[in-house]
Every structure is written in structure tokens, then in C-alpha cells.
Write a protein that holds these residues in place. Structure first.
Motif, PDB file in Angstrom:
ATOM      1  N   PHE A 115       0.418  -0.946   0.066  1.00 35.56           N
ATOM      2  CA  PHE A 115       0.300  -0.217  -0.019  1.00 35.56           C
ATOM      3  C   PHE A 115       0.722   1.447   0.024  1.00 35.56           C
ATOM      4  O   PHE A 115       1.702   1.362   0.119  1.00 35.56           O
ATOM      5  CB  PHE A 115      -1.298   0.157   1.337  1.00 35.56           C
ATOM      6  N   THR A 116       0.144   2.391  -0.529  1.00 32.64           N
ATOM      7  CA  THR A 116       1.064   3.806  -0.513  1.00 32.64           C
ATOM      8  C   THR A 116       0.656   4.837   0.336  1.00 32.64           C
ATOM      9  O   THR A 116       1.798   5.458   0.977  1.00 32.64           O
ATOM     10  CB  THR A 116       0.451   4.062  -1.705  1.00 32.64           C
ATOM     11  N   GLN A 117      -0.606   4.262   1.131  1.00 33.55           N
ATOM     12  CA  GLN A 117      -0.476   5.006   2.775  1.00 33.55           C
ATOM     13  C   GLN A 117       0.026   5.099   3.393  1.00 33.55           C
ATOM     14  O   GLN A 117       1.061   5.996   4.234  1.00 33.55           O
ATOM     15  CB  GLN A 117      -2.498   5.179   3.109  1.00 33.55           C
ATOM     16  N   PRO A 118       0.661   3.404   4.244  1.00 26.02           N
ATOM     17  CA  PRO A 118       1.068   3.092   5.336  1.00 26.02           C
ATOM     18  C   PRO A 118       2.452   4.036   5.224  1.00 26.02           C
ATOM     19  O   PRO A 118       2.977   3.558   3.936  1.00 26.02           O
ATOM     20  CB  PRO A 118       0.336   1.952   6.398  1.00 26.02           C
ATOM     21  N   ASP A 119       2.697   3.738   6.216  1.00 29.00           N
ATOM     22  CA  ASP A 119       4.619   3.521   6.559  1.00 29.00           C
ATOM     23  C   ASP A 119       4.964   2.196   6.195  1.00 29.00           C
ATOM     24  O   ASP A 119       6.501   2.455   5.294  1.00 29.00           O
ATOM     25  CB  ASP A 119       5.277   4.581   7.721  1.00 29.00           C
TER      26      ASP A 119
END
Lengths: 283, 250
Positions: free
Chosen positions: B32-36
């Protein structure tokens, strides 16, 4: 350098891009992101789909249950849609009860499905006043990068298309219910509703720009959560326009948006049909 | 007590595995892109997503000047189980799971590195077929590595049960849903295999003391085997170039 500029002068940075008629990810104003779709990926659900529109990812799972119809509508089944925005999908959401935004999205999705009349609730009734299907449609957003409603509708419709209802024998005298899981029939879907989101950006307070399929960042620049213009189509008929807050809209913009949405609908229909043909609609 | 019918006369298990055989593990980092940091892990038919946010500033009430606060949330999608779940999170079972996850993961994280901060770890189970706790720990371990948070070692979890074939007892590694439901013993171990330490140990049902050691040994061996698989996945992910936007097909 560009990252620093974006951080310090976000509006100016955004305006620079708009001035040269392009968007941060290199798309044109009327271009939508790539769609990836996969069906029947979750075996515990009766029907399921995973969709990725750009980075926005939604998993939809359908579960079937039996219930007694409502006394005032004895020949109707139940269709329950639920959109979940867990804390996992974005740093904006905190764990806890569903946020206001999640409830708004949930409401928009269920309205679109209801207004498109793609499912006749009478088809979900087995024996009037005695037995009906409850179709629980749970959509979980696992990555939120804008245009959530579009992704939810695609995931939901793709799952509907693969849903097979088991045949049920109901003995009216003994009230015995027998579910034949081996004999299954497709649920009738009337048309293929598609929603298209637009972000409305007021460029230097004079020019109004429509951004098709906005990302999360674009949504934020155009007035934040839930200010998208959402147009939904089913079988070439308009079945809903939502515009809740954000920049104002002129009639010309509206007409342009409707035209773009119609084009987008055709593209999405192709994606869904291609995916279903590739997989075969049987489990 | 070992359930008698967990092993066939040929010495195979209900799903055809050998007693010391893990289910197939497929995993991917950075989905995913949103989480770190994020990871997707499949252990047989159990499918789990993990996302890590942080370290970021902790809220005043939770803040600790000594160590980072680890916040875990375990959630099961309503369609993940045979019967529809009404509450995906917040019920007693999920809260217990969240707590156990936090305990196991805190053991691996170098918590002293980030005082006054908080790390959020979110787990979403998309499909459950037994061993969701183990899959969650393994997925969270990968997500933590993806986020770049310093760990002492890999933390992996594995379960084990005990089957009986004629007169001999045979420990079974990586318990599936049908074996869990067959009312046998189920021992879950979360450990840091490279240091040999156990972070969490949980057992349901009765087990004779004589058999405890062989079951525990089998579960620990499972943890070591899983560590090798996870390590391979991490190395492959890094070799592919971690800056690349990965595309996932679930």
C-alpha cells in the motif's frame, strides 16, 4: 526540491500544475486511473471482488442469510450495503466507531444502488411473508487514495455479477427450510451502474476545473472529504448526481461532467465484462 | 487430550499434509501507499493484511518517556468467516487478539529507540481458515520491516497440535481451521527464532505434561521455518528495488 515546494506552498504548487494543464501524477484533467479487478478471491464469502483504481483499493465480500420479510413489504428481500473505512486505509482515520465520512460514503453507495434499480428486491424473496434472502454487502477500503465511491461501486457490481443464490425449498406446512447449495442460480442484475467522481477546483477564483477520478491529495486541495461531484449512470440513464459542498459549479461544467461520466461508464463496463469473461462467472 | 482422528492411518492430516508440514506461505511487502509499512500474507487459506503507521507523536495520555507505545488493532472482515461476523472489531475475541499481538510485537521492536512516540499496527483478516493469530504476527513482522522500524529480530508465530497414530503421538505443525474445530489441543507460540526466546505462549485444551515438550519443539521448529520464508521474502523485496510501486493481486 519539488517536495519542499509542495510542502511550503501547497496551493501555489498545485496552481502551477493546473496552469500547464496537467496533474501531479501526470494525467490530463479528464483522464482516469487504471482499474484492476479480480473476482472470487475470497473463498469464505458467497461472492467477492477486489478492485484497485490507481492506489485506491476496495475489497467487497457478499454474505447471504435467510430472514423473514418485513410485514409491510412481504414480497421484498433485503439488500444491506456497508462501507468500512478502517484505520488501516489512511492515516486520516483513527480506530474507533465509523467516522462521519464513512457513514456519508455508505449512504451515497446505497442510494446509488437503490436508485439505479439494478437489483429488484422481489428477486430476493423466496416465499412471500415467510422467507427472503438478506444480502450483506460489506466493502472494506484497504487503501484510500481518493474516488472511493467509484471503487466501491465497481467492487460491489462485480461481486453481484458473480453471486449465485442457492435454491431453497420451503415447506409451507412444516416450515422446514432446505438449502440446496449445489443448485445455484445467478442473481438478476439490471444494467451495470457506474459512478464517476470529479473534484471541482476553482483556479484563481475565476476558472472552474474538473478533475476526473481525483486522488486523495487532489480531493484535499479541492475542499476536502466528501466535496466530490459524483455522477452515476446505469444502462445509459443518469441515476444520480451528488455534490456535497466544495467549489461551486456552472451549468457548462455540469454538462461537461455528465459527458465525461458517460464515457467513463463505457470504459468501466468494458473492464468489468472483460474480468468476468476471463474468470468465468462460475465459482 | 489428542483427538484421535487428526491423523489418518497413513499418517497424513485432514487436509493431506504431513505432520511437520507448514501450509503454503505467500507474502508481499509494501503493498500500500498510505501507510509507512505494509504487508500481505497468505498462510494456506488464511489471508491477512498488515499496515504500520509511525512512529509518530503519541497522545498525551498514552505517552511514555521510556519507550515507544505500540498500538495494535486486530480486525476481521465480516465476510472472512463461514458465518457472517456482526462486529469486525471491538468484540472480546478481537480485543484479546489485539492485546496478544501487541505483547508479541513489543518484544521484537527496539522500543527504547523512540520515547514519547507511538507506532500503530493495524491487522485486517480478509479470509480466516485457522491460525489467524500466527498469520497476523507474521504479516505484522513483515510490515514492521517494510516501515524500517528497528527490530531485535524477526518475530514469527506458529501453532502446533497433537495427533495420535495407533499408539504413537505425533505433533502437528501449523493448525488449520478443521483441526482447531476438531477439539484437539492447540499451542500457539510467538518467538524470536534467531535469539531462541519465546515472546508469547498460549495453549487451549488439555495436554499431558509428557507431550508438552514435543509439541512445543514442533511449534518452535515451525517458527524457525517461517522465519526462513519471511527472510527470503524480505530479501527478494529488497532485491527488486524497494522504491518501486508494487502491484498486488490478491
Amino acid at each position: 526540491m519539488s517536495e519542499v515546494y509542495k510542502l511550503i506552498h501547497p496551493v501555489k504548487h498545485f496552481n502551477d500544475y493546473i496552469s500547464i494543464k496537467t496533474r501531479l501524477d501526470g494525467r490530463n484533467f479528464d483522464e482516469h486511473r487504471n482499474i484492476k479487478l479480480n473476482v472470487n478471491s475470497i473463498k469464505t464469502a458467497d461472492a467477492s471482488a477486489v478492485v484497485k483504481c490507481g492506489n485506491t483499493t476496495v475489497v467487497c465480500g457478499i454474505k447471504l442469510e435467510l430472514a423473514v420479510p418485513k410485514a409491510e413489504e412481504p414480497d421484498l428481500g433485503f439488500l444491506i450495503t456497508n462501507v468500512e473505512l478502517p484505520a488501516l486505509c489512511s492515516s486520516k482515520y483513527r480506530p474507533g466507531p465509523p467516522s462521519d465520512y464513512a457513514q456519508v460514503i455508505n449512504n451515497i453507495v446505497s442510494e446509488i444502488i437503490k436508485n439505479s434499480k439494478c437489483i429488484d428486491l422481489k428477486d430476493l424473496c423466496i416465499v412471500p411473508d415467510k422467507l427472503a434472502w438478506v444480502v450483506y454487502c460489506d466493502m472494506v477500503c484497504i487503501d484510500h487514495d481518493g474516488s472511493l465511491v467509484d471503487a466501491c461501486i465497481i467492487a460491489l457490481i462485480a461481486s453481484f455479477k458473480t453471486l449465485l443464490l442457492p435454491s431453497v425449498n420451503y415447506d409451507t406446512e412444516t416450515e422446514e427450510i432446505k438449502v440446496e447449495t449445489n443448485e445455484r442460480i445467478n442473481l438478476k442484475i439490471h444494467g451495470l451502474p457506474v459512478a464517476t467522481s470529479f473534484a471541482v477546483y476553482e483556479h484563481f477564483q475565476s476558472q472552474i476545473i474538473l478533475l476526473t477520478d481525483p486522488t486523495n491529495y487532489e480531493e484535499e486541495m479541492c475542499g476536502g472529504n466528501g466535496s466530490n461531484l459524483i455522477i452515476s449512470y446505469n444502462k445509459g440513464l443518469l441515476c444520480g448526481i451528488q455534490k456535497l459542498g466544495g467549489g461551486s459549479l456552472s451549468t457548462e461544467n455540469n454538462e461537461e461532467a455528465i459527458r465525461l461520466a458517460e464515457q467513463h461508464t463505457i470504459a468501466v463496463e468494458k473492464v468489468i465484462n472483460a474480468c468476468l469473461e476471463g474468470k468465468g462467472t462460475n465459482k | 487430550m489428542p483427538a484421535a482422528d487428526l491423523l489418518s492411518s497413513q499418517g497424513l492430516r485432514l487436509d493431506g499434509r504431513r505432520p511437520n508440514e507448514l501450509r503454503r506461505i505467500r507474502c508481499k511487502l509494501g503493498v500500500f501507499t498510505q501507510p509507512d509499512g505494509s504487508a500481505y500474507l497468505e498462510q494456506g487459506n488464511t489471508k491477512v493484511l498488515a499496515a504500520v503507521y509511525g512512529p509518530h507523536q503519541a497522545s498525551k495520555s498514552k505517552m511514555s518517556t521510556e519507550a515507544v507505545v505500540v498500538n495494535c488493532q486486530y480486525s476481521m472482515a465480516t465476510f472472512s468467516t463461514g458465518e457472517r461476523k456482526n462486529r469486525p472489531r471491538g468484540d472480546r475475541k478481537s480485543q484479546e487478539m489485539s492485546m496478544h499481538l501487541r505483547q508479541a510485537l513489543t518484544a521484537a521492536i527496539k522500543t527504547e529507540m523512540y520515547p514519547r512516540s507511538q507506532i500503530d499496527i493495524y491487522i485486517e483478516v480478509l479470509q480466516a481458515d485457522g491460525g489467524t493469530y500466527c498469520a497476523s504476527v507474521n504479516a505484522a513482522s513483515l510490515a514492521l520491516i517494510d516501515s524500517g522500524i528497528p527490530l531485535r529480530a524477526y518475530v514469527t508465530a506458529c501453532s502446533a497440535s497433537l495427533g495420535r497414530q495407533s499408539a504413537t503421538h505425533e505433533p502437528l505443525v501449523d493448525v488449520s481451521h478443521i483441526e482447531e474445530a476438531a477439539d484437539g489441543v492447540c499451542l500457539t507460540v510467538a518467538s524470536l527464532p534467531s535469539t531462541g526466546s519465546i515472546a508469547l505462549l498460549e495453549m487451549s485444551n488439555r495436554l499431558h505434561m509428557d507431550h508438552f515438550n514435543i509439541v512445543l519443539t514442533r511449534a518452535m521448529q515451525g517458527c524457525r521455518d517461517i522465519e526462513v520464508i519471511l527472510d527470503g521474502a524480505v530479501r527478494q523485496h529488497l532485491a527488486e528495488g524497494w522504491t518501486k510501486q508494487d502491484v498486488i493481486t490478491i
